[in-house]
Design a protein around this motif. Structure first.
Motif, mmCIF file in Angstrom:
data_model
loop_
_atom_site.group_PDB
_atom_site.id
_atom_site.type_symbol
_atom_site.label_atom_id
_atom_site.label_comp_id
_atom_site.label_asym_id
_atom_site.label_seq_id
_atom_site.Cartn_x
_atom_site.Cartn_y
_atom_site.Cartn_z
ATOM 1 N N GLY A 1 -0.216 1.150 8.545
ATOM 2 C CA GLY A 1 0.937 1.123 7.642
ATOM 3 C C GLY A 1 1.832 2.335 7.788
ATOM 4 N N GLN A 2 1.283 3.434 8.285
ATOM 5 C CA GLN A 2 2.097 4.637 8.452
ATOM 6 C C GLN A 2 3.167 4.423 9.520
ATOM 7 N N LEU B 1 -1.578 -1.830 -7.755
ATOM 8 C CA LEU B 1 -1.438 -0.893 -8.872
ATOM 9 C C LEU B 1 -2.362 -1.246 -10.026
ATOM 10 N N GLN C 1 3.763 6.805 -6.718
ATOM 11 C CA GLN C 1 3.872 6.700 -5.252
ATOM 12 C C GLN C 1 4.794 5.543 -4.869
ATOM 13 N N ALA D 1 5.710 1.917 8.193
ATOM 14 C CA ALA D 1 6.644 2.510 7.235
ATOM 15 C C ALA D 1 7.697 3.325 7.978
ATOM 16 N N GLN E 1 -0.763 13.845 11.208
ATOM 17 C CA GLN E 1 -1.920 13.372 10.441
ATOM 18 C C GLN E 1 -3.151 13.288 11.327
ATOM 19 N N ARG F 1 -4.819 16.733 11.983
ATOM 20 C CA ARG F 1 -5.636 17.194 10.858
ATOM 21 C C ARG F 1 -7.018 16.581 10.871
ATOM 22 N N PRO G 1 -3.835 -7.126 -10.204
ATOM 23 C CA PRO G 1 -4.865 -6.860 -11.189
ATOM 24 C C PRO G 1 -4.384 -7.129 -12.608
ATOM 25 N N GLN H 1 0.814 -1.225 0.000
ATOM 26 C CA GLN H 1 0.000 0.000 0.000
ATOM 27 C C GLN H 1 0.844 1.270 0.000
ATOM 28 N N PHE H 2 2.087 1.179 -0.398
ATOM 29 C CA PHE H 2 3.024 2.305 -0.496
ATOM 30 C C PHE H 2 3.359 2.904 0.875
ATOM 31 N N ASN H 3 2.286 3.264 1.621
ATOM 32 C CA ASN H 3 2.482 3.868 2.939
ATOM 33 C C ASN H 3 3.353 5.122 2.901
ATOM 34 N N LEU H 4 3.203 5.904 1.844
ATOM 35 C CA LEU H 4 3.866 7.216 1.859
ATOM 36 C C LEU H 4 3.197 8.072 2.927
ATOM 37 N N PHE H 5 3.955 9.048 3.443
ATOM 38 C CA PHE H 5 3.381 9.955 4.434
ATOM 39 C C PHE H 5 2.589 11.026 3.686
ATOM 40 N N PRO H 6 1.255 11.027 3.814
ATOM 41 C CA PRO H 6 0.432 11.873 2.942
ATOM 42 C C PRO H 6 0.600 13.369 3.214
ATOM 43 N N HIS H 7 1.107 13.717 4.390
ATOM 44 C CA HIS H 7 1.249 15.137 4.719
ATOM 45 C C HIS H 7 2.620 15.670 4.313
ATOM 46 N N GLY I 1 -8.222 11.922 -2.369
ATOM 47 C CA GLY I 1 -7.010 12.393 -1.695
ATOM 48 C C GLY I 1 -6.662 11.451 -0.570
ATOM 49 N N GLY I 2 -5.663 11.822 0.195
ATOM 50 C CA GLY I 2 -5.364 11.036 1.380
ATOM 51 C C GLY I 2 -4.216 10.083 1.190
ATOM 52 N N GLY I 3 -3.502 10.231 0.111
ATOM 53 C CA GLY I 3 -2.215 9.543 0.009
ATOM 54 C C GLY I 3 -2.295 8.046 -0.012
ATOM 55 N N PRO J 1 1.678 13.048 -2.122
ATOM 56 C CA PRO J 1 1.266 11.714 -2.584
ATOM 57 C C PRO J 1 -0.093 11.690 -3.267
ATOM 58 N N ASP J 2 -1.058 12.483 -2.779
ATOM 59 C CA ASP J 2 -2.389 12.373 -3.393
ATOM 60 C C ASP J 2 -2.430 12.967 -4.804
#
Lengths: 262, 266
Positions: free
Chosen positions: B144-145, A187, A162, B148, B167, B170, B260, A105-111, B248-250, A154-155
């Motif tokens: 997951g955050q 993906l 990502q 990571a 996060q 927010r 897939p 799920q990538f787990n990038l930091f969205p902020h 949104g929301g990364g 990221p979004d």
């Protein structure tokens, strides 16, 4: 990447070029036995692809290797040092500084923007200066083909982009081993290749990689060793042309028949 | 009908009594701003203590949970009376002068001691409420955050500070503002200790004049602050929703699932 990460001071102590060795690793969640004695040896600079049906313990195996899930039994040796057992703070540091991980799920930091995602741990963990981390991050993002996305959040990035940021983020810590946990499974089909290309390039440069994947084409083309897992054990392993084309075990044949549609 | 209108909306009286009522409202504002900021900080500290990892820190977690349970479960007025009563007597001869008078009867920044008792009681109580709001926010950040961040070698504390808490905050600004509105209204309880804040000022006039217009004026002053805040909260929530719907929301919104692609090669 700025420099190859294969030449390491620990080389001398690792008999037979093995960087990672698992001996009888077990993992339970309550009554559920997810790993039931896994033995695995990963050679420095090799690519090991782990395949198998869902629920076979592949992801858990990766998560045990970087101690996100501490194993309940068996031993794991990283560069000759046992990392299972006490779970002391130093041990975690030892592991996490040598093992990078990329998630489904990538787990990038969205902020945080792409470049901030890649820089943050360099500054917090490796104590690199702002400038140093930024320069390193820029170079890494350029390497994964995202030189024009440094400041995007990221979004605003596609899944493939990502995931490439996530790979750059893990590489920034200069790991000795990279773990990939089904990194293309979330993906869209047209984005899979750009991520696999980056991984192939990494492999060509000699990065040690353990890759849990459903991409049989990648396993066939890039892996030095293919490991088939089922029901918490390694059923069969060997070179890709053996395991994928001429599997010995019945379970392997059945799985490959299902996924390859043969 | 005339009596009703005159009782609540005697504009002549409102203008005459505006000065003292505003003076009371100034206390209300100061109480709610100082106690608000302190509660926000204290609540966050409690929420983070509650999330500390590992078996060794379990007592800290239990203590924190106990604290939150107790102070969410008893009235603010009761806390206010216990705090003011204890502090003032503990610094007096009757309490053996356990604590210095400057702390027992605080008159910092030129504010009377009931003001500071109010700040303390509001912070104790609303810190507990806000801790629960923060906790909801922390738990809403995908697991997951943290994984990571930890896999990059960051410690639990570093991960909380730079990844999870920003996060979480927010996500919970709207409910925190809700609690803030509640806190602002609860500042009127400090009048029990003799502080003439806006409600007490209005009540004094009501008693004196047999007319509630000063209280109506107080209500209007409250609404001048709370209604814009309520609109701000609505706006923030709807903005968050459009953002989420847009995708949104990364990556949190991306569906996990099997490959897939079908399988490459064969």
């Amino acid at each position: 990447m700025t420099e190859p990460t294969t030449a390491l001071p620990g080389d001398a102590v690792n008999e037979g070029g093995s960087i990672l060795k698992l001996e009888g690793v077990e993992k339970r969640f309550g009554n559920l036995e997810v790993l039931r004695g896994v033995d695995l040896e990963v050679k420095r600079g090799s690519v090991t692809c782990v395949i198998g049906p869902s629920g076979s313990g592949k992801s858990t195996l990766l998560r045990c290797i970087n101690l996100l899930e501490p194993p309940n039994g068996g031993r794991i040796l990283l560069e000759g040092k046992e990392i299972t057992g006490s779970m002391a703070r130093d041990e975690l540091d030892f592991v996490r500084r040598r093992v990078g991980m990329v998630f489904q799920q990538f787990n990038l930091f969205p902020h945080k923007s792409a470049i901030e995602n890649v820089s943050i741990a360099q500054e917090k963990v490796l104590d690199r200066s702002d400038d140093e981390a930024q320069a390193k991050s820029e170079a890494l993002l350029a390497r994964v083909g995202l030189a024009d996305k440094l400041h995007e959040y990221p979004d605003r990035l596609s899944g493939g982009q990502q995931q490439r940021v996530a790979i750059a983020r893990a590489l920034a810590m200069e790991p000795h081993v990279m773990l990939f946990d089904e990194v293309t499974s979330a993906l869209d089909p047209e984005l899979v290749k750009e991520v696999l290309d980056v991984m192939q390039e990494l492999a060509n440069e000699g990065m040690t990689m353990v890759v849990v994947t459903h991409e049989m084409g990648f396993a066939r083309g890039v892996a030095d060793e293919v490991v088939f897992m089922d029901d918490g054990v390694i059923v069969e392993h060997g070179e890709p042309h053996e395991v994928l084309a001429n599997p010995r075990e019945e379970r392997t044949k059945r799985f490959l028949g299902l996924v390859l549609g043969t | 009908m005339d009596f009703i209108l005159e009782y609540y909306f005697d504009f002549g009286r409102m203008i005459d009594e505006l000065g003292p009522v505003l003076e009371g409202f100034w206390y209300t504002l100061k109480l709610s701003i100082i106690a608000g900021v302190l509660s926000l900080a204290w609540g966050l500290i409690l929420a983070v203590l509650r999330q500390l990892p590992g078996r060794a820190l379990a007592p800290v977690r239990w203590l924190t949970i106990g604290y939150i349970d107790v102070f969410r479960g008893i009235p603010l007025l009761l806390v206010l009376l216990l705090v003011s009563g204890f502090l003032s007597s503990a610094s007096a001869p009757v309490g053996g002068e356990l604590i210095p008078r400057s702390i027992g009867v605080p008159e910092w920044l030129g504010q009377p001691s009931p003001f500071w008792y109010g700040i303390i009681a509001l912070t104790i109580t609303y810190g507990a409420y806000m801790a629960e709001v923060y906790r909801a926010g922390i738990e809403a950040v995908p697991g997951g955050q943290m994984e990571a961040a930890r896999s990059l070698g960051m410690s639990h504390g570093q991960s909380m500070r730079s990844v999870i808490v920003p996060q979480a905050i927010r996500k919970v600004i709207p409910p925190l503002l809700n609690d803030y509105i509640a806190l602002m209204k609860d500042t009127s309880l400090v009048s029990f200790l003799g502080l003439i804040e806006v409600v007490q000022a209005g009540f004094d006039y009501q008693t004196l004049n047999i007319n509630g217009s000063a209280l109506t004026l107080g209500a209007i002053l409250f609404l001048l602050v709370t209604i814009p805040l309520a609109r701000l909260i609505d706006w923030m929530i709807s903005r968050e929703q459009t953002k989420t719907q847009r995708g949104g929301g990364g990556g949190e919104d991306l569906q996990p699932g099997p490959a897939p692609t079908g399988m490459v090669g064969a």
